[in-house]
Structures are given as C-alpha cells and as structure tokens.
Scaffold this motif. Structure first.
Motif, short mmCIF file in Angstrom:
data_model
loop_
_atom_site.label_atom_id
_atom_site.label_comp_id
_atom_site.label_asym_id
_atom_site.label_seq_id
_atom_site.Cartn_x
_atom_site.Cartn_y
_atom_site.Cartn_z
N THR A 143 -4.69 -5.17 -0.43
CA THR A 143 -3.34 -4.68 -0.17
C THR A 143 -2.73 -4.08 -1.43
OG1 THR A 143 -3.04 -6.34 1.55
CG2 THR A 143 -1.05 -5.34 0.64
N TYR A 144 -2.91 -4.74 -2.56
CA TYR A 144 -2.38 -4.21 -3.82
C TYR A 144 -3.06 -2.89 -4.19
CZ TYR A 144 0.43 -8.31 -4.87
OH TYR A 144 1.37 -9.30 -4.85
N LEU A 145 -4.35 -2.78 -3.93
CA LEU A 145 -5.04 -1.52 -4.23
C LEU A 145 -4.56 -0.39 -3.34
CD1 LEU A 145 -8.67 -2.78 -4.87
CD2 LEU A 145 -7.06 -1.88 -6.55
N ILE A 146 -4.30 -0.68 -2.07
CA ILE A 146 -3.76 0.33 -1.16
C ILE A 146 -2.36 0.75 -1.60
CG2 ILE A 146 -2.98 0.75 1.21
CD1 ILE A 146 -6.00 0.86 0.87
N ARG A 147 -1.55 -0.23 -2.02
CA ARG A 147 -0.21 0.11 -2.52
C ARG A 147 -0.29 1.00 -3.75
NH1 ARG A 147 3.30 -5.49 -2.37
NH2 ARG A 147 3.29 -5.75 -0.10
N PHE A 148 -1.24 0.70 -4.64
CA PHE A 148 -1.41 1.53 -5.84
C PHE A 148 -1.79 2.95 -5.46
CE2 PHE A 148 -4.33 3.37 -8.95
CZ PHE A 148 -3.47 3.48 -10.03
N MET A 149 -2.76 3.10 -4.55
CA MET A 149 -3.18 4.44 -4.15
C MET A 149 -2.05 5.20 -3.46
SD MET A 149 -7.17 4.06 -2.99
CE MET A 149 -6.92 2.77 -1.81
N TYR A 150 -1.26 4.52 -2.65
CA TYR A 150 -0.13 5.17 -1.99
C TYR A 150 0.89 5.64 -3.02
CZ TYR A 150 4.12 5.74 0.74
OH TYR A 150 5.27 6.23 1.29
N SER A 151 1.23 4.77 -3.97
CA SER A 151 2.23 5.17 -4.96
C SER A 151 1.71 6.28 -5.86
CB SER A 151 2.67 3.96 -5.80
OG SER A 151 1.65 3.53 -6.65
N TYR A 152 0.42 6.31 -6.12
CA TYR A 152 -0.15 7.35 -6.99
C TYR A 152 -0.28 8.69 -6.27
CZ TYR A 152 -3.24 9.64 -10.30
OH TYR A 152 -3.80 10.53 -11.18
N TRP A 153 -0.80 8.66 -5.03
CA TRP A 153 -1.06 9.91 -4.33
C TRP A 153 0.15 10.47 -3.61
CZ3 TRP A 153 -6.23 7.85 -2.03
CH2 TRP A 153 -7.24 8.00 -2.99
N VAL A 154 0.96 9.61 -3.01
CA VAL A 154 2.09 10.09 -2.21
C VAL A 154 3.36 10.20 -3.05
CG1 VAL A 154 3.54 9.61 -0.21
CG2 VAL A 154 1.08 9.20 -0.08
N LYS A 155 3.70 9.14 -3.76
CA LYS A 155 4.93 9.13 -4.54
C LYS A 155 4.78 9.75 -5.92
CE LYS A 155 6.96 5.07 -2.37
NZ LYS A 155 7.51 3.74 -2.63
N LYS A 156 3.53 10.00 -6.32
CA LYS A 156 3.22 10.61 -7.63
C LYS A 156 3.75 9.76 -8.80
CE LYS A 156 1.53 14.26 -5.65
NZ LYS A 156 0.16 14.26 -5.27
N ARG A 157 3.66 8.43 -8.62
CA ARG A 157 4.05 7.51 -9.69
C ARG A 157 2.86 6.59 -9.97
NH1 ARG A 157 9.57 5.01 -7.59
NH2 ARG A 157 7.99 4.05 -6.31
N LEU A 158 2.72 6.21 -11.23
CA LEU A 158 1.63 5.33 -11.63
C LEU A 158 2.19 3.92 -11.78
CD1 LEU A 158 -1.36 5.37 -12.37
CD2 LEU A 158 -0.69 5.63 -14.73
N GLU A 159 1.97 3.08 -10.76
CA GLU A 159 2.46 1.71 -10.75
C GLU A 159 1.33 0.79 -11.21
OE1 GLU A 159 5.51 0.57 -9.94
OE2 GLU A 159 6.36 2.49 -9.34
N VAL A 160 1.33 0.43 -12.46
CA VAL A 160 0.26 -0.39 -13.03
C VAL A 160 0.35 -1.83 -12.55
CG1 VAL A 160 -0.78 -1.14 -15.20
CG2 VAL A 160 0.19 1.13 -15.02
N LYS A 161 1.52 -2.26 -12.13
CA LYS A 161 1.68 -3.65 -11.70
C LYS A 161 0.80 -3.98 -10.50
CE LYS A 161 5.69 -2.79 -8.79
NZ LYS A 161 7.07 -3.08 -8.54
N TYR A 162 0.52 -2.98 -9.65
CA TYR A 162 -0.35 -3.23 -8.50
C TYR A 162 -1.79 -3.48 -8.95
CZ TYR A 162 3.52 -1.50 -5.67
OH TYR A 162 4.75 -1.31 -5.08
N ILE A 163 -2.26 -2.75 -9.94
CA ILE A 163 -3.61 -2.96 -10.46
C ILE A 163 -3.70 -4.32 -11.14
CG2 ILE A 163 -5.29 -2.13 -12.15
CD1 ILE A 163 -5.18 -0.45 -9.66
#
Length: 61
Positions: free
Chosen positions: A20-40
């Motif tokens: 779930t955290y990996l999917i959230r990271f990919m969503y925030s990176y690809w769709v929102k164009k933000r790098l959320e390191v907390k998910y990783i």
C-alpha cells in the motif's frame, strides 16, 4: 492458534501494508508529481518488520 500461524498472519498484513505504501508513493510521484519519501521509509520499515517476525518465528520453533 499456534505461534507460527499468528506469525504468518502478521507477515501477510505487513506485506499488504508495505504494498500500500509503495502504491501511494507511485501515485504521488506519477500523478501528483511530488516525491514523498515518507512512503518509501514506511514501506522499508514494514519490510524490516517482516524479517524480524520471520526470525522470531523461526527461533520460537
């Protein structure tokens, strides 16, 4: 319920949480164009907990 079955259930839940955290990271990176390191970081913590529970489960046998 045996300790081994409980450990397997916890491992299964941690893998799901990690995914779930990996999917959230990919969503925030690809769709929102933000790098959320907390998910990783959270996914890595779940992975470490999986290893810890596995070792404890094997030592308890």
């Amino acid at each position: 319920m045996s300790l081994h079955l409980i450990a397997l259930l916890v491992i299964f839940a941690l893998f799901g949480t990690s995914a779930t955290y990996l999917i959230r990271f990919m969503y925030s990176y690809w769709v929102k164009k933000r790098l959320e390191v907390k998910y990783i970081i959270n996914a890595s913590i779940c992975g470490l907990l999986v290893m810890l529970v596995s070792v404890i489960s094997e030592l308890a046998r």
